[in-house]
Design a protein around this motif. Structure first.
Motif, mmCIF file in Angstrom:
data_model
loop_
_atom_site.group_PDB
_atom_site.id
_atom_site.type_symbol
_atom_site.label_atom_id
_atom_site.label_comp_id
_atom_site.label_asym_id
_atom_site.label_seq_id
_atom_site.Cartn_x
_atom_site.Cartn_y
_atom_site.Cartn_z
ATOM 1 N N ILE A 153 0.864 -1.185 0.000
ATOM 2 C CA ILE A 153 0.000 0.000 0.000
ATOM 3 C C ILE A 153 0.899 1.232 0.000
ATOM 4 C CG2 ILE A 153 -1.804 1.253 1.228
ATOM 5 C CD1 ILE A 153 -2.658 -1.425 2.476
ATOM 6 N N ALA A 154 0.684 2.121 -0.980
ATOM 7 C CA ALA A 154 1.538 3.303 -1.137
ATOM 8 C C ALA A 154 0.695 4.565 -1.070
ATOM 9 C CB ALA A 154 2.272 3.247 -2.467
ATOM 10 N N LYS A 155 1.306 5.639 -0.585
ATOM 11 C CA LYS A 155 0.572 6.890 -0.456
ATOM 12 C C LYS A 155 1.521 8.052 -0.666
ATOM 13 C CE LYS A 155 -3.012 8.414 2.770
ATOM 14 N NZ LYS A 155 -2.900 9.831 2.560
ATOM 15 N N MET A 156 1.014 9.112 -1.259
ATOM 16 C CA MET A 156 1.788 10.336 -1.406
ATOM 17 C C MET A 156 1.604 11.179 -0.141
ATOM 18 S SD MET A 156 3.211 10.219 -4.370
ATOM 19 C CE MET A 156 3.019 9.384 -5.959
ATOM 20 N N MET A 157 2.709 11.718 0.359
ATOM 21 C CA MET A 157 2.652 12.584 1.538
ATOM 22 C C MET A 157 3.237 13.938 1.153
ATOM 23 S SD MET A 157 1.992 10.285 4.264
ATOM 24 C CE MET A 157 3.050 10.248 5.694
ATOM 25 N N PRO A 158 2.674 15.028 1.688
ATOM 26 C CA PRO A 158 3.187 16.360 1.346
ATOM 27 C C PRO A 158 4.548 16.600 2.003
ATOM 28 C CG PRO A 158 1.546 16.524 3.082
ATOM 29 C CD PRO A 158 1.599 15.081 2.684
ATOM 30 N N THR A 159 5.388 17.384 1.353
ATOM 31 C CA THR A 159 6.690 17.694 1.957
ATOM 32 C C THR A 159 6.866 19.196 2.120
ATOM 33 O OG1 THR A 159 7.886 17.927 -0.128
ATOM 34 C CG2 THR A 159 7.709 15.708 0.768
ATOM 35 N N ALA A 160 7.818 19.565 2.975
ATOM 36 C CA ALA A 160 8.086 20.969 3.274
ATOM 37 C C ALA A 160 8.496 21.733 2.025
ATOM 38 C CB ALA A 160 9.172 21.077 4.345
ATOM 39 N N SER A 161 9.107 21.038 1.063
ATOM 40 C CA SER A 161 9.571 21.714 -0.141
ATOM 41 C C SER A 161 8.441 21.886 -1.159
ATOM 42 C CB SER A 161 10.726 20.928 -0.748
ATOM 43 O OG SER A 161 10.360 19.572 -0.911
ATOM 44 N N VAL B 83 5.286 6.935 0.107
ATOM 45 C CA VAL B 83 5.701 6.047 1.188
ATOM 46 C C VAL B 83 4.996 4.700 1.050
ATOM 47 C CG1 VAL B 83 5.960 5.809 3.694
ATOM 48 C CG2 VAL B 83 5.903 8.084 2.669
ATOM 49 N N LEU B 84 5.754 3.610 1.142
ATOM 50 C CA LEU B 84 5.175 2.278 1.109
ATOM 51 C C LEU B 84 6.085 1.294 1.830
ATOM 52 C CD1 LEU B 84 5.493 0.696 -2.462
ATOM 53 C CD2 LEU B 84 7.077 2.405 -1.573
ATOM 54 N N ASN C 191 -5.822 11.963 0.184
ATOM 55 C CA ASN C 191 -6.578 10.714 0.303
ATOM 56 C C ASN C 191 -6.398 9.897 -0.977
ATOM 57 O OD1 ASN C 191 -8.387 8.809 1.438
ATOM 58 N ND2 ASN C 191 -10.055 9.685 0.241
ATOM 59 N N GLY C 192 -6.370 8.578 -0.828
ATOM 60 C CA GLY C 192 -6.202 7.704 -1.991
ATOM 61 C C GLY C 192 -4.874 6.994 -1.936
ATOM 62 N N ALA C 193 -4.889 5.785 -1.336
ATOM 63 C CA ALA C 193 -3.667 4.982 -1.274
ATOM 64 C C ALA C 193 -3.732 3.956 -2.404
ATOM 65 C CB ALA C 193 -3.576 4.287 0.078
ATOM 66 N N SER C 194 -2.569 3.682 -2.998
ATOM 67 C CA SER C 194 -2.531 2.768 -4.140
ATOM 68 C C SER C 194 -2.136 1.377 -3.683
ATOM 69 C CB SER C 194 -1.497 3.258 -5.154
ATOM 70 O OG SER C 194 -1.676 4.638 -5.389
ATOM 71 N N LEU C 195 -2.885 0.377 -4.140
ATOM 72 C CA LEU C 195 -2.492 -1.013 -3.906
ATOM 73 C C LEU C 195 -1.572 -1.385 -5.057
ATOM 74 C CD1 LEU C 195 -4.702 -0.739 -1.837
ATOM 75 C CD2 LEU C 195 -5.686 -2.874 -2.589
ATOM 76 N N LEU C 196 -0.279 -1.369 -4.796
ATOM 77 C CA LEU C 196 0.704 -1.560 -5.872
ATOM 78 C C LEU C 196 1.168 -3.009 -5.979
ATOM 79 C CD1 LEU C 196 3.188 1.438 -5.689
ATOM 80 C CD2 LEU C 196 1.146 1.173 -7.098
ATOM 81 N N LEU D 247 -0.302 -5.169 -8.236
ATOM 82 C CA LEU D 247 -1.387 -5.962 -8.813
ATOM 83 C C LEU D 247 -1.485 -5.691 -10.309
ATOM 84 C CD1 LEU D 247 -3.957 -5.013 -6.059
ATOM 85 C CD2 LEU D 247 -2.855 -7.255 -6.308
ATOM 86 N N LYS D 248 -2.139 -6.613 -11.026
ATOM 87 C CA LYS D 248 -2.304 -6.416 -12.469
ATOM 88 C C LYS D 248 -3.519 -5.541 -12.752
ATOM 89 C CE LYS D 248 -0.213 -10.819 -13.848
ATOM 90 N NZ LYS D 248 -0.522 -12.191 -14.294
ATOM 91 N N GLY D 249 -3.632 -4.446 -12.065
ATOM 92 C CA GLY D 249 -4.747 -3.537 -12.258
ATOM 93 C C GLY D 249 -4.673 -2.453 -11.198
ATOM 94 N N ILE D 250 -5.309 -1.309 -11.477
ATOM 95 C CA ILE D 250 -5.230 -0.175 -10.550
ATOM 96 C C ILE D 250 -6.352 -0.242 -9.517
ATOM 97 C CG2 ILE D 250 -5.391 2.340 -10.366
ATOM 98 C CD1 ILE D 250 -4.167 2.382 -13.250
ATOM 99 N N VAL D 251 -5.966 -0.294 -8.261
ATOM 100 C CA VAL D 251 -6.937 -0.278 -7.169
ATOM 101 C C VAL D 251 -6.511 0.815 -6.199
ATOM 102 C CG1 VAL D 251 -8.029 -1.597 -5.314
ATOM 103 C CG2 VAL D 251 -7.289 -2.772 -7.402
ATOM 104 N N VAL D 252 -7.416 1.764 -5.955
ATOM 105 C CA VAL D 252 -7.113 2.849 -5.026
ATOM 106 C C VAL D 252 -8.032 2.738 -3.826
ATOM 107 C CG1 VAL D 252 -7.197 5.360 -4.691
ATOM 108 C CG2 VAL D 252 -6.146 4.407 -6.752
ATOM 109 N N LYS D 253 -7.438 2.815 -2.659
ATOM 110 C CA LYS D 253 -8.177 2.698 -1.404
ATOM 111 C C LYS D 253 -8.362 4.088 -0.811
ATOM 112 C CE LYS D 253 -9.054 1.500 3.008
ATOM 113 N NZ LYS D 253 -10.290 2.129 3.407
ATOM 114 N N SER D 254 -9.626 4.482 -0.661
ATOM 115 C CA SER D 254 -9.910 5.747 0.018
ATOM 116 C C SER D 254 -10.008 5.484 1.504
ATOM 117 C CB SER D 254 -11.245 6.293 -0.487
ATOM 118 O OG SER D 254 -11.786 7.200 0.455
ATOM 119 N N HIS D 255 -9.717 6.491 2.317
ATOM 120 C CA HIS D 255 -9.931 6.403 3.757
ATOM 121 C C HIS D 255 -11.402 6.042 3.995
ATOM 122 C CE1 HIS D 255 -9.807 7.473 7.985
ATOM 123 N NE2 HIS D 255 -8.506 7.659 7.882
#
Lengths: 347, 347
Positions: free
Chosen positions: A129-137, A143-144, A285-290, A292-300
């Motif tokens: 499970i991967a997710k984008m997190m905001p950064t100071a820059s 992150v996964l 919001n929106g974590a990626s299940l990486l 897999l042979k297809g795109i699946v996004v998990k919302s909170h």
């Protein structure tokens, strides 16, 4: 390119009451996207009617008679709910009727079902499970794993690195994203055996490996991808959520203490709301299940309309940028490469 | 009760330049405390002179000819620097000349030296690093281990629970502090084998065990003590530091964007500074090395005067409340108890 997203309309704490209006808003703003709402037709239609909307060429309903509950055991959902909105939405990705699916349902059930239906990409041992997190820059760090795999082998951590880098490369058009390994730095023993061996393996790989990063570097933008086992990643993510919530509450308390501070809050509203917007977790919001042979996004699960909107956005971005193909190629190439390179033993 | 604190005057990124003025301020406000400044007499005396202060009945200098550097290997410090300010400060605790010691030096070296000189309390397998964290409810939660032990057995995690609860009981005069185990909650497999077994053992203990807590519950005040292995605990702590820093920076940016927002910042100064004070990490500086036969407090290496002041405060509070005795008794009683109770196997 036209994209079709299958939406598990019944998933999450609020089901169709949140997913349907979020989809309507998303369709309004994204003319290149079509949506298939999967779930109990009555519930979906009543939400559409309440919003004076109806099905059409860009919005279909695909019936599914069952709902996976938020606390259902993944294996039970997999065995007993073959006509759940979650499963049917994933089936639509499998059959090619949809380019991606989004669900706010039970994470464990979603992962188990997606793995069973879509299968993992050749060479990937465990999806993450991967997710984008905001950064100071002002950028983002991917992150996964964030909780799919509690104990991870060095091989699996290396695969997470390849998958995360492929995601960032595709979505952010970055050629060679930098990869870091989440570790602890300042203590006597730096990292456990698995993390030490993973560092060696990542160093031997073709990835743009940057070495160890510590927890505080999640937010500095030092690297594009941070690899962790699912236990540590999940704790870091939840810690972030908890702290952000506490600080927001403290700020609110300070600005509502007296009539004067309330007046200041009104004056400073544009400043405070701009600050809030920058760190609004709904935008992430929106974590990626990486893997897999297809795109699946998990919302909170507790996502509101705006948060679910961003999970839809993540799914569409991934579909448009060819993430699956990129991961498939990179895993094949890099694993062949690693197999050919002798990895030095961890010290 | 009069308390004497041995201060490693040379430790940390700034050495005597920070430790000496922090000690002077602390002595001013705490008439019941005496301090022994340990380190190079010249360096210490020159800092005292610069502040028009001098030694006296409440402030002594104890010479030590060596300094442990911030990146020195713990074993090398232990073997080769027997007259370091860090080691001599710990020796003073061992000999009973001081009731506690404080150092901003290298964590690994401090832990290794303290373990070697003071020895661990009977029954404690591994000492742990513990820290108080602020909570949304206005209280504090004690989190341990924060990095001394990367891989932990269920027995060690249970001992951390006993030590953390003893610390909170002594310092906050709480009779039966609640204890939680840091875990991940919402995923398929809840925790690794060690954490699952630790939960069973904690449940079987006499501790007021509250079950699993997730990362976001670090800040809710749900439990008084949170137990984690040192890897996870360290990542959670550093993640907290990183996020807090980013949010503070964003807030500063928003309030310095234009002359109008700067004017607002001046108007809102009392509000913003009260907010800042509530979450100021310097107020929470001072981690306790628990499980040793003496009080050792580790200050952040980059601590400023105010932060070092709070580490001194932590050491004095522990000395006044009889933490070591409490831990010694609790570990003896509870381990005997656990040995007599069959622990059900983890499922």
């Amino acid at each position: 390119m036209d994209i079709t997203v299958a939406v598990d309309a019944m998933g999450g704490d609020h089901g169709a009451h949140i997913t349907v209006p979020a989809v309507l808003r998303f369709l309004d703003r994204h003319p290149e996207v079509n949506v298939v709402l999967v779930g109990l037709p009555d519930a979906i239609e009543s939400e559409l009617r309440a919003r004076k909307a109806s099905v059409g060429p860009r919005l279909r309903i695909h019936p599914a008679s069952e709902i996976v509950t938020m606390d259902e055991a993944p294996q039970s959902a997999l065995k007993n709910k073959k006509d759940s909105s979650m499963r049917v939405a994933i089936n639509l990705v499998k059959s090619g009727e949809a380019n991606a699916c989004v669900s706010a349902g039970n994470t464990g059930a979603l992962m188990a079902t997606a793995r069973f239906v879509l299968k993992t990409i050749e060479g990937v041992e465990r999806p993450a499970i991967a997710k984008m997190m905001p950064t100071a820059s002002g950028g983002e760090t991917c992150v996964l794993d964030l909780g799919a795999n509690v104990d991870c082998t060095p091989e699996q951590l290396t695969q997470f690195g390849i998958m995360g880098a492929s995601l960032v490369a595709a979505v952010h058009q970055k050629d060679r994203p930098t990869v870091g390994l989440l570790n602890i730095g300042s203590e006597e023993i730096k990292g456990n055996e698995s993390v030490k061996a993973a560092a060696e393996m990542l160093r031997a790989s073709k990835l743009n490996f940057h070495g160890n990063v510590e927890g505080n570097e999640l937010f500095t933008g030092k690297v594009d991808v941070i690899v962790a086992d699912g236990f540590t990643g999940n704790v870091a993510l939840k810690t972030t959520e908890g702290l952000a919530k506490m600080l927001a509450e403290f700020l609110r308390e300070e600005f509502t203490r007296t009539w004067w501070t309330r007046f200041l809050a009104v004056l400073a509203w544009p400043v405070l709301s701009h600050f809030k917007k920058r760190v609004d977790p709904r935008r992430y919001n929106g974590a990626s299940l990486l893997g897999l042979k297809g795109i699946v996004v998990k919302s909170h699960g507790g996502a509101d309309q705006m948060a679910f909107y961003w999970a839809l956005k993540q799914a569409v971005t991934e579909a448009q940028s060819g993430v699956i193909q990129r991961i498939t190629e990179q895993v094949r190439e890099q694993l062949a490469d690693l197999a050919a390179t002798p990895v030095p033993a961890a010290q």
